[in-house]
Design an enzyme around this catalytic site. Structure first.
Site, mmCIF file in Angstrom:
data_model
loop_
_atom_site.group_PDB
_atom_site.id
_atom_site.type_symbol
_atom_site.label_atom_id
_atom_site.label_comp_id
_atom_site.label_asym_id
_atom_site.label_seq_id
_atom_site.Cartn_x
_atom_site.Cartn_y
_atom_site.Cartn_z
ATOM 1 N N CYS A 6 0.668 -1.338 -0.092
ATOM 2 C CA CYS A 6 -0.067 0.040 -0.055
ATOM 3 C C CYS A 6 0.801 1.314 0.160
ATOM 4 O O CYS A 6 0.561 2.163 -0.734
ATOM 5 C CB CYS A 6 -1.007 -0.041 1.104
ATOM 6 S SG CYS A 6 -1.565 -1.527 1.824
ATOM 7 N N LYS A 52 3.336 1.867 -3.082
ATOM 8 C CA LYS A 52 2.377 2.009 -4.168
ATOM 9 C C LYS A 52 1.821 3.265 -4.354
ATOM 10 O O LYS A 52 1.820 3.767 -5.115
ATOM 11 C CB LYS A 52 1.385 0.623 -4.269
ATOM 12 C CG LYS A 52 0.149 0.791 -5.223
ATOM 13 C CD LYS A 52 -0.774 1.542 -5.022
ATOM 14 C CE LYS A 52 -1.655 1.466 -3.643
ATOM 15 N NZ LYS A 52 -2.402 0.131 -3.319
HETATM 16 P P1 NDP Z 1 -6.792 -9.996 -7.432
HETATM 17 O O1 NDP Z 1 -7.354 -11.125 -6.823
HETATM 18 O O2 NDP Z 1 -7.284 -8.680 -7.038
HETATM 19 O O3 NDP Z 1 -6.643 -10.049 -8.748
HETATM 20 C C1 NDP Z 1 -5.735 -11.185 -9.471
HETATM 21 C C2 NDP Z 1 -6.011 -11.001 -10.845
HETATM 22 O O4 NDP Z 1 -5.347 -12.092 -11.649
HETATM 23 C C3 NDP Z 1 -7.499 -11.252 -11.361
HETATM 24 O O5 NDP Z 1 -7.787 -10.287 -12.405
HETATM 25 C C4 NDP Z 1 -7.363 -12.698 -11.857
HETATM 26 O O6 NDP Z 1 -8.440 -12.970 -12.935
HETATM 27 C C5 NDP Z 1 -6.185 -12.821 -12.575
HETATM 28 N N1 NDP Z 1 -5.474 -14.214 -12.384
HETATM 29 C C6 NDP Z 1 -5.636 -15.145 -11.507
HETATM 30 N N2 NDP Z 1 -5.231 -16.380 -11.992
HETATM 31 C C7 NDP Z 1 -4.787 -16.091 -13.164
HETATM 32 C C8 NDP Z 1 -4.065 -17.047 -14.132
HETATM 33 N N3 NDP Z 1 -3.760 -18.210 -13.836
HETATM 34 N N4 NDP Z 1 -3.879 -16.599 -15.283
HETATM 35 C C9 NDP Z 1 -4.308 -15.360 -15.612
HETATM 36 N N5 NDP Z 1 -4.747 -14.332 -14.816
HETATM 37 C C10 NDP Z 1 -5.114 -14.854 -13.649
HETATM 38 O O7 NDP Z 1 -5.097 -10.052 -6.875
HETATM 39 P P2 NDP Z 1 -3.914 -8.878 -7.012
HETATM 40 O O8 NDP Z 1 -3.000 -9.622 -7.113
HETATM 41 O O9 NDP Z 1 -4.155 -7.752 -7.806
HETATM 42 O O10 NDP Z 1 -4.292 -8.210 -5.259
HETATM 43 C C11 NDP Z 1 -4.205 -9.098 -4.193
HETATM 44 C C12 NDP Z 1 -5.100 -8.726 -3.171
HETATM 45 O O11 NDP Z 1 -4.177 -7.705 -2.345
HETATM 46 C C13 NDP Z 1 -6.258 -8.110 -3.617
HETATM 47 O O12 NDP Z 1 -7.327 -9.135 -3.898
HETATM 48 C C14 NDP Z 1 -6.557 -7.100 -2.539
HETATM 49 O O13 NDP Z 1 -7.290 -7.731 -1.468
HETATM 50 C C15 NDP Z 1 -5.264 -6.569 -1.999
HETATM 51 N N6 NDP Z 1 -4.768 -5.192 -2.474
HETATM 52 C C16 NDP Z 1 -5.543 -4.279 -2.271
HETATM 53 C C17 NDP Z 1 -5.344 -2.956 -2.634
HETATM 54 C C18 NDP Z 1 -5.903 -1.999 -2.345
HETATM 55 O O14 NDP Z 1 -6.857 -2.285 -1.169
HETATM 56 N N7 NDP Z 1 -6.146 -0.707 -2.984
HETATM 57 C C19 NDP Z 1 -4.035 -2.803 -3.547
HETATM 58 C C20 NDP Z 1 -3.426 -4.016 -4.028
HETATM 59 C C21 NDP Z 1 -3.840 -5.391 -3.343
HETATM 60 P P3 NDP Z 1 -9.926 -13.384 -12.574
HETATM 61 O O15 NDP Z 1 -10.607 -12.018 -12.226
HETATM 62 O O16 NDP Z 1 -10.478 -13.992 -14.059
HETATM 63 O O17 NDP Z 1 -9.806 -14.381 -11.429
#
Ligand code: NDP
Length: 464
Positions: free
Chosen positions: A49, A52
């Site tokens: 956070c 970023k």
């Molecule tokens: P997210 O779970 O938000 O997003 C993961 C993304 O990766 C999704 O779009 C997912 O697609 C895609 N994905 C997953 N598996 C694959 C695969 N095998 N091949 C291709 N694409 C894939 O995770 P993030 O890494 O962005 O963030 C992790 C967590 O950290 C968030 O959920 C949040 O809780 C927290 N966070 C919060 C923030 C904030 O409050 N501002 C900032 C950053 C992180 P699909 O949707 O189709 O599953």
């Protein structure tokens, strides 16, 4: 506690949740130790956070300079990536130092090293500066080890890709970047790099970014980030990555081949439980590899609790902190408490950013039996009046038709994260649309739209 153990509480992981639980417990007079293998502060402060947000702010200046020109300013700007990185790292070190100092002031023993459970009351720590591992015993143990980025390991050429962790320390700003994923991190970093002038492509496998968010928000944001120069490729994944003399070539499943300089995977995070020795202590994992906990954050072992991302409930810093407070109240103050995960506001620091609290329209349609009323507006912020920009703000209220309570607020636009923090109070308090409307507007602001929305959308107008 009895003197049978070295400590009343041993916390593994000095991130937001672990630090809060350790400090509260030590301040309550208990003997507490906390182990951290890297730097005090955890994901949020060190590689999440906080850095970023600094990157988002650094990047957003480009947009502000452009806006300023519309107001008559002449701006000749250039950006120095190493200088920014240095300033960011100095600040992160300062914050980490404050966290460590606060632990000390509370009387918590900080153990620098990697902790592994040997049994339900014993932790072995391999110290960072070498030497023999040391064993500590504790009456109770709290696991708060957080999460780690995940990449599809079997993908040919994945070793050439980076995650957000490396993106914080790139030795130089690339000319081109390709980001895989459509969640928080992918969208936020796409905005950061695009703002800094990097040719940015976002590759996402689904039909639109930010799955789980309100469909109007997803569609609106996808359009807005494209206006900011991000190329968004939907319904598509990487098939392989190849390193060439001129960069990295990504072969996509749709047959496209794209060349870039850096490929970053933001494809989710997984609980950090590797080699923690959980099985020796009787701590079970669920099928997603997260520590199984009950409502009070207790694991399947009688004297071990877990909080934060390692439990994969709601992976947000303020939630981990609330879970830590609830743990402390429950375990040390005889006041069983569990965190209420309803109406937790969240922000995506995309550019423009998103602020959300409560239900999306489609969630509300499932849970509100008498249906929902939707109020939605899109408008150009006053600030952009002189820039020729066609950027638009989206504001949407989702109202339970029966109770007239506002059950969801969705904002895409400048300062959305600041606005949603305040809107969250009203949603959490269960205020009705009439009560929102009884609140006099602050003029001229963007936020005034939230209390002046008069016209209900007809069901067919909304994306649902
Ligand atoms: P997210 O779970 O938000 O997003 C993961 C993304 O990766 C999704 O779009 C997912 O697609 C895609 N994905 C997953 N598996 C694959 C695969 N095998 N091949 C291709 N694409 C894939 O995770 P993030 O890494 O962005 O963030 C992790 C967590 O950290 C968030 O959920 C949040 O809780 C927290 N966070 C919060 C923030 C904030 O409050 N501002 C900032 C950053 C992180 P699909 O949707 O189709 O599953």
């Amino acid at each position: 506690m009895t003197d049978t153990y070295d400590y009343d509480l041993f916390v593994i992981g000095a991130g937001s949740g672990g630090v809060r639980a350790a400090r509260l417990t030590a301040l309550g007079g208990k003997r507490v130790a906390i182990a951290e293998e890297f730097r005090v502060g955890g994901t949020c402060v060190i590689r999440g956070c906080v850095p970023k947000k600094f990157m988002v702010m650094a990047s957003d200046f480009a947009h502000q300079f452009h806006t300023a020109e519309g107001y008559g300013w002449t701006v000749e700007a250039s950006f120095d990536w190493p200088k920014f990185l240095e300033a960011k790292d100095v600040e992160i070190a300062r914050l980490s130092g404050i966290y460590a100092a606060n632990l000390g002031k509370a009387g918590v023993d900080l153990v620098h090293g990697r902790a592994v459970l040997k049994d339900a009351h014993t932790v072995e720590v391999t110290h960072r500066d070498g030497g023999e591992p040391r064993t500590y015993t504790a009456e109770k143990i709290l696991i708060a080890t957080g999460g780690r980025p995940w990449m599809p390991e079997g993908l040919p050429g994945i070793e050439h890709a980076i995650t957000s962790e490396e993106a914080f320390h790139l030795p130089e700003l690339p000319r081109r970047i390709m980001i895989a994923g459509g969640g928080y991190i992918a969208v936020e970093f796409a905005g950061i790099f695009a703002g800094l002038g990097v040719e940015t492509t976002l590759i996402y496998r689904g039909p639109n970014i930010l799955r789980g968010f309100d469909d109007d928000v997803r569609a609106h944001l996808a359009g807005e980030i494209e206006k900011r120069g991000i190329k968004v490729v939907l319904g598509c994944q990487h098939r392989s990555i190849e390193k060439t003399e001129t960069g990295l070539v990504s072969h996509l499943e749709n047959g496209m081949t794209l060349e870039t300089d850096v490929i970053m995977f933001a494809t989710g995070r997984v609980p950090y439980v590797k080699d923690l020795g959980l099985e020796t202590a009787g701590v079970d994992l669920n099928d997603k590899g997260a520590i199984v906990v009950d409502q009070l954050s207790k694991t399947t072992a009688e004297n071990i609790w877990a909080i934060g991302d390692v439990t994969d409930r709601m992976n947000l810093t303020p939630v981990a902190i609330r879970e830590a407070v609830a743990f402390h109240e429950t375990v040390y103050k005889d006041n069983p408490q569990h965190f209420d995960y309803e109406a937790v506001a969240t922000a995506v620091f995309s550019q423009p950013p998103v602020g959300v609290v409560g239900l999306s329209e489609s969630e509300a349609r499932h849970s509100c039996s008498a249906g929902v009323d939707v109020y939605l507006t899109r408008f150009r912020p006053m600030k952009y009046a002189f820039t020729g920009s066609d950027e638009r703000v989206l504001m949407k209220l989702v109202v339970d038709a029966a109770s007239q309570k506002v059950v969801g607020v969705h904002i895409v636009g400048p300062e959305a994260p600041e606005m949603i923090q305040l809107a969250a109070i009203a949603v959490k308090a269960g205020l009705t649309k009439a009560q929102w409307d009884a609140t006099c507007a602050v003029h001229p602001t963007m936020a005034e739209e939230l209390v002046t929305l008069k016209e209900k959308q007809s069901p067919t107008m909304s994306a649902g």
